[in-house]
Design an enzyme around this catalytic site. Structure first.
Site, PDB file in Angstrom:
ATOM      1  N   LYS A  15       0.823  -1.211   0.000  1.00 27.66           N
ATOM      2  CA  LYS A  15       0.000   0.000   0.000  1.00 27.66           C
ATOM      3  C   LYS A  15       0.859   1.265   0.000  1.00 27.66           C
ATOM      4  CE  LYS A  15      -2.164  -0.942   3.857  1.00 27.66           C
ATOM      5  NZ  LYS A  15      -1.546  -2.229   4.239  1.00 27.66           N
ATOM      6  N   ARG A  90      -9.370   1.345   9.284  1.00 29.15           N
ATOM      7  CA  ARG A  90      -8.915  -0.012   9.532  1.00 29.15           C
ATOM      8  C   ARG A  90      -9.896  -0.784  10.400  1.00 29.15           C
ATOM      9  NH1 ARG A  90      -3.180   0.463   9.008  1.00 29.15           N
ATOM     10  NH2 ARG A  90      -2.077  -1.396   9.670  1.00 29.15           N
ATOM     11  N   ARG A 129      11.600  -6.997   4.458  1.00 31.13           N
ATOM     12  CA  ARG A 129      11.630  -5.598   4.913  1.00 31.13           C
ATOM     13  C   ARG A 129      12.262  -5.493   6.295  1.00 31.13           C
ATOM     14  NH1 ARG A 129       6.127  -2.205   4.915  1.00 31.13           N
ATOM     15  NH2 ARG A 129       5.790  -3.150   6.951  1.00 31.13           N
TER      16      ARG A 129
HETATM   17  P1  ADP Z   1       0.901  -2.229   7.799  1.00 28.98           P
HETATM   18  O1  ADP Z   1      -0.297  -1.933   6.955  1.00 28.98           O
HETATM   19  O2  ADP Z   1       2.011  -2.859   7.047  1.00 28.98           O
HETATM   20  O3  ADP Z   1       0.575  -2.982   9.065  1.00 28.98           O
HETATM   21  P2  ADP Z   1       1.059   0.567   8.663  1.00 28.98           P
HETATM   22  O4  ADP Z   1       2.244   1.428   8.483  1.00 28.98           O
HETATM   23  O5  ADP Z   1      -0.171   0.889   7.913  1.00 28.98           O
HETATM   24  O6  ADP Z   1       1.582  -0.897   8.292  1.00 28.98           O
HETATM   25  O7  ADP Z   1       0.672   0.464  10.212  1.00 28.98           O
HETATM   26  C1  ADP Z   1       1.620   0.173  11.202  1.00 28.98           C
HETATM   27  C2  ADP Z   1       0.966   0.215  12.577  1.00 28.98           C
HETATM   28  O8  ADP Z   1       0.442   1.531  12.837  1.00 28.98           O
HETATM   29  C3  ADP Z   1      -0.248  -0.698  12.750  1.00 28.98           C
HETATM   30  O9  ADP Z   1       0.098  -2.027  13.098  1.00 28.98           O
HETATM   31  C4  ADP Z   1      -1.009   0.020  13.884  1.00 28.98           C
HETATM   32  O10 ADP Z   1      -0.411  -0.232  15.138  1.00 28.98           O
HETATM   33  C5  ADP Z   1      -0.781   1.482  13.545  1.00 28.98           C
HETATM   34  N1  ADP Z   1      -1.875   2.007  12.686  1.00 28.98           N
HETATM   35  C6  ADP Z   1      -1.741   2.475  11.421  1.00 28.98           C
HETATM   36  N2  ADP Z   1      -2.926   2.889  10.934  1.00 28.98           N
HETATM   37  C7  ADP Z   1      -3.841   2.652  11.897  1.00 28.98           C
HETATM   38  C8  ADP Z   1      -5.248   2.820  11.987  1.00 28.98           C
HETATM   39  N3  ADP Z   1      -5.983   3.326  10.981  1.00 28.98           N
HETATM   40  N4  ADP Z   1      -5.865   2.454  13.142  1.00 28.98           N
HETATM   41  C9  ADP Z   1      -5.176   1.956  14.161  1.00 28.98           C
HETATM   42  N5  ADP Z   1      -3.861   1.740  14.141  1.00 28.98           N
HETATM   43  C10 ADP Z   1      -3.178   2.090  13.025  1.00 28.98           C
END
Ligand code: ADP
Length: 196
Positions: A15, A90, A129
């Site tokens: 993404k 999410r 990664r």
């Molecule tokens: P990935 O999609 O690879 O898990 P992200 O960079 O999107 O990586 O997210 C990393 C972490 O940041 C998640 O595991 C969570 O702890 C937090 N996070 C990111 N976006 C959200 C969200 N919309 N709601 C809650 N936690 C989030």
């Protein structure tokens, strides 16, 4: 033209990589809640201090913190004519929050892109990664937990957006350029024109 898009898919689906390309092609800001949280953790802000333990464990940060952060970001002037959300919403609560935010601003999402990737492939990508970037939540057991959280809390959003007729599914496996091309064609079919 304005475009309000979101990218949804499991951790490791690519993404972030695709969001950066779409940002350049569509000339809209790409908003990654994960990146914003990581920056806050690095800078040890009050938000970062609160978010860190959840992130390290591979759990979602609580909705209330996340929703406030997204509201602040979407209210900035550069989002007025469009944006690309990566990693938000999410949870179903976050969908409800985003819906009411957009309704308050007399607007709505245009397209939701699901980046489809097989769990075995994403586990392998995230293992790589972890070696390349050393992200603290890319440890294998944490990765498995993030996938489980995705399955339980985020995957149900796909049905919600599908019912609204907003969802396009794009195969996330292949060369980066190839995947970008697939997304661009899917958006074009929906009337969102992507400059080359
Ligand atoms: P990935 O999609 O690879 O898990 P992200 O960079 O999107 O990586 O997210 C990393 C972490 O940041 C998640 O595991 C969570 O702890 C937090 N996070 C990111 N976006 C959200 C969200 N919309 N709601 C809650 N936690 C989030």
């Amino acid at each position: 033209m304005s475009a309000r898009l979101l990218l949804i898919g499991p951790p490791g689906a690519g993404k972030g990589t695709q969001a950066a390309r779409l940002r350049d092609m569509l000339r809209v800001p790409a908003i990654s809640t994960g990146d914003i949280f990581r920056q806050n953790v690095r800078e040890e802000t009050p938000l970062g201090v609160k978010a860190k333990a959840y992130m390290d464990a591979g759990d979602n940060v609580p909705d209330s913190l996340t929703n406030d952060l997204v509201r602040d970001r979407l209210e900035q002037a550069d989002c007025a004519s469009g944006f690309l959300l990566d990693g938000y919403p999410r949870t179903l609560d976050q969908v409800a929050y985003l819906d009411s935010f957009l309704a308050e601003h007399d607007t709505a999402m245009d397209v939701v892109v699901e980046l489809v990737a097989d769990p075995d492939v994403v586990v392998e990508r995230l293992r790589q990664r972890a070696l390349d970037q050393g992200r603290s939540d890319d440890d294998e057991s944490v990765v498995r937990h993030r996938l489980e959280i995705y399955r339980q809390q985020t995957a149900p959003l796909i049905g919600v957006y599908e019912e609204r007729g907003l969802l396009v599914k794009v195969d996330g496996i292949g060369e980066i350029d190839e995947v970008t091309g697939r997304i661009a064609s899917a958006l074009a079919e929906r009337g969102v024109v992507v400059a080359g």
